[in-house]
Design a protein around this motif. Structure first.
Motif, PDB file in Angstrom:
ATOM      1  N   GLU A  77      -5.327  -6.396  -2.087  1.00 33.93           N
ATOM      2  CA  GLU A  77      -6.294  -6.221  -3.182  1.00 33.93           C
ATOM      3  C   GLU A  77      -6.104  -4.893  -3.908  1.00 33.93           C
ATOM      4  O   GLU A  77      -5.571  -3.938  -3.354  1.00 33.93           O
ATOM      5  CB  GLU A  77      -7.727  -6.291  -2.638  1.00 33.93           C
TER       6      GLU A  77
ATOM      7  N   ARG B  24     -24.569  -4.451  -2.544  1.00 32.30           N
ATOM      8  CA  ARG B  24     -23.295  -4.806  -3.167  1.00 32.30           C
ATOM      9  C   ARG B  24     -23.117  -6.313  -3.190  1.00 32.30           C
ATOM     10  O   ARG B  24     -23.916  -7.047  -2.624  1.00 32.30           O
ATOM     11  CB  ARG B  24     -22.148  -4.163  -2.400  1.00 32.30           C
TER      12      ARG B  24
ATOM     13  N   TYR C 107     -18.777 -10.075  -0.060  1.00 33.39           N
ATOM     14  CA  TYR C 107     -17.345  -9.999  -0.299  1.00 33.39           C
ATOM     15  C   TYR C 107     -16.600 -10.868   0.682  1.00 33.39           C
ATOM     16  O   TYR C 107     -16.960 -10.919   1.816  1.00 33.39           O
ATOM     17  CB  TYR C 107     -16.966  -8.529  -0.175  1.00 33.39           C
TER      18      TYR C 107
ATOM     19  N   ARG D 160      -5.279 -10.819   2.176  1.00 29.80           N
ATOM     20  CA  ARG D 160      -5.182 -10.555   0.740  1.00 29.80           C
ATOM     21  C   ARG D 160      -4.798  -9.103   0.492  1.00 29.80           C
ATOM     22  O   ARG D 160      -5.362  -8.186   1.089  1.00 29.80           O
ATOM     23  CB  ARG D 160      -6.540 -10.786   0.055  1.00 29.80           C
TER      24      ARG D 160
ATOM     25  N   GLU E 209     -15.576 -12.576   9.358  1.00 26.57           N
ATOM     26  CA  GLU E 209     -15.275 -11.166   9.583  1.00 26.57           C
ATOM     27  C   GLU E 209     -14.269 -10.724   8.535  1.00 26.57           C
ATOM     28  O   GLU E 209     -13.252 -11.380   8.332  1.00 26.57           O
ATOM     29  CB  GLU E 209     -14.705 -10.964  10.981  1.00 26.57           C
ATOM     30  N   GLU E 210     -14.585  -9.637   7.872  1.00 33.87           N
ATOM     31  CA  GLU E 210     -13.666  -9.160   6.848  1.00 33.87           C
ATOM     32  C   GLU E 210     -13.300  -7.721   7.148  1.00 33.87           C
ATOM     33  O   GLU E 210     -14.187  -6.869   7.287  1.00 33.87           O
ATOM     34  CB  GLU E 210     -14.318  -9.281   5.481  1.00 33.87           C
ATOM     35  N   LEU E 211     -12.032  -7.460   7.276  1.00 29.01           N
ATOM     36  CA  LEU E 211     -11.587  -6.123   7.634  1.00 29.01           C
ATOM     37  C   LEU E 211     -10.551  -5.637   6.646  1.00 29.01           C
ATOM     38  O   LEU E 211      -9.688  -6.398   6.214  1.00 29.01           O
ATOM     39  CB  LEU E 211     -10.911  -6.146   9.019  1.00 29.01           C
ATOM     40  N   ILE E 212     -10.640  -4.362   6.288  1.00 33.11           N
ATOM     41  CA  ILE E 212      -9.562  -3.776   5.491  1.00 33.11           C
ATOM     42  C   ILE E 212      -8.545  -3.259   6.497  1.00 33.11           C
ATOM     43  O   ILE E 212      -8.744  -2.217   7.114  1.00 33.11           O
ATOM     44  CB  ILE E 212     -10.090  -2.658   4.577  1.00 33.11           C
ATOM     45  N   THR E 213      -7.494  -4.045   6.718  1.00 34.17           N
ATOM     46  CA  THR E 213      -6.589  -3.715   7.817  1.00 34.17           C
ATOM     47  C   THR E 213      -5.650  -2.574   7.464  1.00 34.17           C
ATOM     48  O   THR E 213      -5.095  -1.930   8.339  1.00 34.17           O
ATOM     49  CB  THR E 213      -5.747  -4.934   8.228  1.00 34.17           C
ATOM     50  N   SER E 214      -5.446  -2.319   6.164  1.00 32.07           N
ATOM     51  CA  SER E 214      -4.542  -1.223   5.813  1.00 32.07           C
ATOM     52  C   SER E 214      -5.284   0.118   5.887  1.00 32.07           C
ATOM     53  O   SER E 214      -4.720   1.152   5.552  1.00 32.07           O
ATOM     54  CB  SER E 214      -3.967  -1.436   4.417  1.00 32.07           C
ATOM     55  N   GLY E 215      -6.559   0.077   6.292  1.00 26.78           N
ATOM     56  CA  GLY E 215      -7.281   1.328   6.503  1.00 26.78           C
ATOM     57  C   GLY E 215      -7.648   2.056   5.237  1.00 26.78           C
ATOM     58  O   GLY E 215      -7.250   3.193   5.028  1.00 26.78           O
ATOM     59  N   ARG E 216      -8.411   1.417   4.375  1.00 27.40           N
ATOM     60  CA  ARG E 216      -8.864   2.131   3.181  1.00 27.40           C
ATOM     61  C   ARG E 216     -10.030   3.028   3.563  1.00 27.40           C
ATOM     62  O   ARG E 216     -11.021   2.567   4.131  1.00 27.40           O
ATOM     63  CB  ARG E 216      -9.325   1.124   2.122  1.00 27.40           C
TER      64      ARG E 216
ATOM     65  N   VAL F   4       0.844  -1.197   0.000  1.00 23.69           N
ATOM     66  CA  VAL F   4       0.000   0.000   0.000  1.00 23.69           C
ATOM     67  C   VAL F   4       0.883   1.252   0.000  1.00 23.69           C
ATOM     68  O   VAL F   4       0.686   2.171  -0.797  1.00 23.69           O
ATOM     69  CB  VAL F   4      -0.948  -0.012   1.225  1.00 23.69           C
TER      70      VAL F   4
ATOM     71  N   LEU G  27     -11.812 -13.112  -6.909  1.00 17.54           N
ATOM     72  CA  LEU G  27     -12.875 -12.524  -6.091  1.00 17.54           C
ATOM     73  C   LEU G  27     -14.116 -12.256  -6.929  1.00 17.54           C
ATOM     74  O   LEU G  27     -14.020 -11.730  -8.036  1.00 17.54           O
ATOM     75  CB  LEU G  27     -12.394 -11.221  -5.451  1.00 17.54           C
TER      76      LEU G  27
ATOM     77  N   TYR H   7     -15.704  -4.171  -7.124  1.00 12.89           N
ATOM     78  CA  TYR H   7     -14.610  -4.243  -6.150  1.00 12.89           C
ATOM     79  C   TYR H   7     -14.368  -2.901  -5.452  1.00 12.89           C
ATOM     80  O   TYR H   7     -13.472  -2.797  -4.626  1.00 12.89           O
ATOM     81  CB  TYR H   7     -13.323  -4.696  -6.855  1.00 12.89           C
TER      82      TYR H   7
ATOM     83  N   ASP I 253      -4.412   0.420  -3.542  1.00  9.54           N
ATOM     84  CA  ASP I 253      -4.451  -0.983  -3.115  1.00  9.54           C
ATOM     85  C   ASP I 253      -4.611  -1.019  -1.599  1.00  9.54           C
ATOM     86  O   ASP I 253      -4.367  -0.024  -0.917  1.00  9.54           O
ATOM     87  CB  ASP I 253      -3.210  -1.759  -3.593  1.00  9.54           C
ATOM     88  N   TRP I 254      -5.064  -2.145  -1.102  1.00  8.38           N
ATOM     89  CA  TRP I 254      -5.388  -2.241   0.318  1.00  8.38           C
ATOM     90  C   TRP I 254      -5.272  -3.698   0.758  1.00  8.38           C
ATOM     91  O   TRP I 254      -5.239  -4.598  -0.075  1.00  8.38           O
ATOM     92  CB  TRP I 254      -6.795  -1.692   0.570  1.00  8.38           C
ATOM     93  N   VAL I 255      -5.212  -3.896   2.073  1.00  7.01           N
ATOM     94  CA  VAL I 255      -5.040  -5.257   2.581  1.00  7.01           C
ATOM     95  C   VAL I 255      -6.296  -5.676   3.350  1.00  7.01           C
ATOM     96  O   VAL I 255      -6.769  -4.951   4.219  1.00  7.01           O
ATOM     97  CB  VAL I 255      -3.801  -5.351   3.499  1.00  7.01           C
ATOM     98  N   VAL I 256      -6.818  -6.841   2.989  1.00  6.59           N
ATOM     99  CA  VAL I 256      -8.033  -7.349   3.635  1.00  6.59           C
ATOM    100  C   VAL I 256      -7.688  -8.563   4.486  1.00  6.59           C
ATOM    101  O   VAL I 256      -6.952  -9.452   4.046  1.00  6.59           O
ATOM    102  CB  VAL I 256      -9.090  -7.750   2.574  1.00  6.59           C
ATOM    103  N   GLU I 257      -8.171  -8.580   5.700  1.00  5.87           N
ATOM    104  CA  GLU I 257      -8.021  -9.757   6.561  1.00  5.87           C
ATOM    105  C   GLU I 257      -9.372 -10.407   6.703  1.00  5.87           C
ATOM    106  O   GLU I 257     -10.330  -9.774   7.145  1.00  5.87           O
ATOM    107  CB  GLU I 257      -7.534  -9.328   7.954  1.00  5.87           C
TER     108      GLU I 257
END
Lengths: 177, 313
Positions: free
Chosen positions: A55, B310, B313, A53, B3-10, A19, A163, A101, A35-39
């Protein structure tokens, strides 16, 4: 030629280096990301499964964003990369609404912005910034039409998923599972 | 548990935490475009049927509002653009796959058409009106002599404009709530209903008012049928469309949708119009305004809720 990217979910640790590399390489405005990281956590404690991931835009073969764009600002270039020409973009948001997405965003300058697969690097034979910088080497990039490319080889060896393929966009971001 | 989290903080502007790229401008425009399309359709239709004398409000008076509606609608669309200095790029390309492109071109045809149509009746409505230049008078005569051609072009483009307001949304497969082909016909009929309501409110002729009141009743019936059909389609579809339907069946949009858009905007005016037809005296502006309110609400709710729906996801 068909560029694609594979992300190894077994190797990704979610450090977020991709990122930051992207933001630096592409001058992404502060507060935004391409881009970003999903857990993704599935299960009940203590039986939990974690998938991480990295993404970004999927550079789909059947891109709804290119289809919906009224001016042709969103377009394909060689290798199937989807790009936006800022001087053609009116910022109507049709492509943003059309992306399953949510990979696009309105740039503070007005036009719509997104991941370019670092087209400016790729055409010079380099890899995208996120791939180059990844400390666990979990990302693979290359030409799917070339059986000897890194990405073709890894996709032959490993199980993978994409995805929401049911959205019908034929995404070109592969996740090794 | 998932649980799905955008950990990089989008937290991209207008994208996160939930898509809200389109604000009030788009539904407001969709309402005005649909309303103008409805009025122009009836004007052209009844002109072609040779009902000029019996339908003065439909053919001559109500269309006078449409240039203003379309210009204000276009203004709203312009406000919505993020890259405003480049708006003219819309008119340097024709992309048939993009509803927004052919919609923009349709507006480019319909707006001048609505101005010309109104202008040909201007001196009839305001006898003191003076065109000032000779060439404007000859232009007026030319268009008056060719009203029939104008009406045919107008009826065609009015239908395209009306249906486009829905197709614009239904082309987005990423938003399951919008991704139903019934949205085009639904918005067309709802635009026609709003058009009929406006004509009804503007008409001073009892027969004309009664006729549009009856027509509106039929249009409301068709609208309700389409809405039921839309939900039947969602509920018999995949998980994403089930989730989209849930927004209205217990979800956050349940109350405004069923009370304002459906009950106040369709069922109540329908009942009032029915009573009027049965002989009760009901001022035309009551069902008329209710229909307009319902129409605006329907478009706002569909545009906002669609952005909340949506893919899982």
């Amino acid at each position: 030629m068909r560029y694609a990217m594979a992300v190894d979910t077994k190797k990704c640790v979610g450090c977020g280096d991709c990122v930051v590399a992207c933001q630096t390489e592409n001058n992404v405005p502060i507060g935004y990301c391409r881009d970003w990281v999903v857990e993704n956590t599935v299960g009940t404690y203590p039986q939990l499964e974690l998938e991480i991931r990295s993404e970004r835009c999927n550079h789909c073969n059947n891109s709804p964003c290119v289809r919906c764009c009224p001016t042709g600002a969103s377009h394909y270039v060689e290798g199937g990369i989807v790009l936006v020409t800022p001087s053609d973009c009116i910022g109507c948001g049709a492509c943003i609404a059309s992306c399953p997405y949510d990979a696009r965003y309105p740039h503070p300058d007005g036009y719509v912005d997104k991941c370019t697969f670092c087209e400016h690097r790729v055409k010079n034979g380099q890899k995208p910034a996120c791939v180059d910088v990844c400390p666990t080497h979990c990302m693979y990039f290359g030409d799917l039409d070339d059986p000897n490319s890194e990405v073709s080889k890894i996709l032959k060896k490993r199980k993978y998923k994409r995805l929401i393929p049911e959205a019908g966009t034929d995404p070109q971001l592969y996740f090794l599972i | 548990m998932i649980e799905e989290l955008i950990t990089s903080g989008r937290m991209n502007y207008k994208i996160d935490p939930q898509l809200h790229i389109w604000g009030w401008e788009i539904p407001f425009y969709l309402f005005l475009g649909g309303l103008a399309a409805g009025i122009l359709y009836f004007a052209a239709y009844y002109y072609l049927r040779g009902r000029e004398k019996e339908m003065p409000a439909a053919i001559k008076i109500a269309p006078m509002l449409t240039p203003f509606m379309l210009v204000i609608g276009l203004g709203a669309l312009f406000l919505d653009l993020h890259h405003k200095p480049y708006f003219w790029r819309l008119y340097t390309a024709i992309k048939l796959e993009s509803p927004m492109s052919w919609g923009a071109w349709t507006l480019m045809v319909v707006t001048p058409l609505s101005i010309i149509w109104s202008a040909t009746y201007l001196r009839e409505i305001y006898p003191k009106w003076d065109w000032k230049f000779k060439w404007l008078y000859s232009l007026e005569t030319f268009f008056i002599n060719n009203r029939k051609v104008l009406a045919w072009i107008m009826i065609f483009f009015a239908v395209i404009l009306g249906i486009y307001t829905g197709i614009l949304l239904s082309a987005f497969n990423a938003r399951p709530l919008w991704n139903t082909s019934i949205l085009g016909p639904l918005f067309l009929v709802s635009g026609l209903s709003a058009g009929a309501a406006t004509i009804m409110m503007m008409s001073k002729n009892h027969l004309e008012r009664n006729m549009f009141s009856r027509m509106d009743l039929v249009l409301i019936g068709i609208e309700l049928f389409f809405i039921i059909h839309m939900f039947m389609g969602f509920l018999a579809s995949t998980q994403v469309q089930l989730e989209a339907a849930k927004l209205f069946l217990g979800g956050p949009y349940t109350l405004p949708f069923w009370t304002i858009a459906i009950f106040t905007g369709m069922i109540l005016p329908g009942v009032l119009e029915f009573l009027e037809i049965r002989g009760r005296h009901i001022p035309a502006y009551i069902p008329g305004l209710l229909i307009i309110v319902g129409n605006i609400t329907l478009r706002f709710i569909i545009v906002y809720a669609g952005q909340a729906s949506r893919y899982l996801y």
